[in-house]
Design a protein around this motif. Structure first.
Motif, PDB file in Angstrom:
ATOM      1  N   GLU A  29       0.880  -1.176   0.000  1.00  0.00           N
ATOM      2  CA  GLU A  29       0.000   0.000   0.000  1.00  0.00           C
ATOM      3  C   GLU A  29       0.912   1.218   0.000  1.00  0.00           C
ATOM      4  O   GLU A  29       1.189   1.832   1.033  1.00  0.00           O
ATOM      5  N   HIS A  31       0.818   4.333  -1.599  1.00  0.00           N
ATOM      6  CA  HIS A  31       0.337   5.711  -1.456  1.00  0.00           C
ATOM      7  C   HIS A  31       0.242   6.124   0.014  1.00  0.00           C
ATOM      8  O   HIS A  31       0.798   7.142   0.425  1.00  0.00           O
ATOM      9  N   TRP A  32      -0.456   5.330   0.811  1.00  0.00           N
ATOM     10  CA  TRP A  32      -0.663   5.700   2.204  1.00  0.00           C
ATOM     11  C   TRP A  32       0.592   5.502   3.038  1.00  0.00           C
ATOM     12  O   TRP A  32       0.813   6.223   4.016  1.00  0.00           O
ATOM     13  N   PHE A  35       2.479   8.660   2.394  1.00  0.00           N
ATOM     14  CA  PHE A  35       1.768   9.735   3.082  1.00  0.00           C
ATOM     15  C   PHE A  35       2.107   9.748   4.578  1.00  0.00           C
ATOM     16  O   PHE A  35       2.395  10.799   5.147  1.00  0.00           O
ATOM     17  N   SER A  57      -6.826  13.332   6.888  1.00  0.00           N
ATOM     18  CA  SER A  57      -6.863  12.103   6.085  1.00  0.00           C
ATOM     19  C   SER A  57      -7.920  11.116   6.564  1.00  0.00           C
ATOM     20  O   SER A  57      -8.164  10.109   5.914  1.00  0.00           O
ATOM     21  N   SER A  63     -10.655   7.883   2.049  1.00  0.00           N
ATOM     22  CA  SER A  63      -9.774   8.379   3.105  1.00  0.00           C
ATOM     23  C   SER A  63      -8.922   7.254   3.691  1.00  0.00           C
ATOM     24  O   SER A  63      -9.142   6.073   3.426  1.00  0.00           O
ATOM     25  N   PHE A  64      -7.983   7.660   4.510  1.00  0.00           N
ATOM     26  CA  PHE A  64      -7.123   6.720   5.218  1.00  0.00           C
ATOM     27  C   PHE A  64      -7.959   5.731   6.014  1.00  0.00           C
ATOM     28  O   PHE A  64      -7.638   4.548   6.102  1.00  0.00           O
ATOM     29  N   ILE A  67      -9.250   2.372   4.150  1.00  0.00           N
ATOM     30  CA  ILE A  67      -8.357   1.333   3.626  1.00  0.00           C
ATOM     31  C   ILE A  67      -8.703  -0.029   4.217  1.00  0.00           C
ATOM     32  O   ILE A  67      -8.849  -0.175   5.422  1.00  0.00           O
ATOM     33  N   LYS A  93      -4.600   2.505  13.401  1.00  0.00           N
ATOM     34  CA  LYS A  93      -5.362   3.683  12.974  1.00  0.00           C
ATOM     35  C   LYS A  93      -6.023   4.363  14.172  1.00  0.00           C
ATOM     36  O   LYS A  93      -6.026   5.599  14.256  1.00  0.00           O
TER      37      LYS A  93
END
Length: 110
Positions: A29, A31-32, A35, A57, A63-64, A67, A93
């Motif tokens: 993953e 992209h995140w 980020f 985010s 959004s995060f 996921i 998270k």
């Protein structure tokens, strides 16, 4: 919250952002993961924009918070691993959210 407590929260946030970025990178993953690493760098350098960036985010579509680590999403894991990996991810998270929320409250407290 005192200044010292806020500093502890900041350091804890740096740590959990790094751990979460590593988990996401492990399962492809990108992209995140990038980020979170960029945001971690800002927080580590005491740039509050990193906290705000992570806070932002968590909302909206894509959004995060949305996921799901799963092979159908291009993530590199077996379907049998998805439950345990996502359970760990959800805890991370939540941990990030708690620290970001606390740091924002501290920053914007009167």
């Amino acid at each position: 919250m005192t200044d010292d407590e806020a500093e502890v929260k900041r350091l804890e946030l740096v740590e959990v952002l790094a751990k979460t970025a590593q988990l996401l990178f492990k399962y492809n993953e990108k992209h995140w993961s990038v980020f979170l690493e960029e945001s971690r760098g800002l927080v580590e350098n005491r740039d509050f924009h990193g906290v705000e960036r992570v806070f932002g985010s968590y909302g909206g579509m894509g959004s995060f918070n949305d996921i799901l680590i799963h092979p159908i999403n291009g993530h590199l894991l077996e379907e049998s691993e998805t439950s345990s990996v996502n359970k760990e991810f959800q805890l991370l998270k939540s941990d990030i959210w708690d620290r970001v929320r606390d740091l924002r409250r501290y920053k914007y407290a009167d």
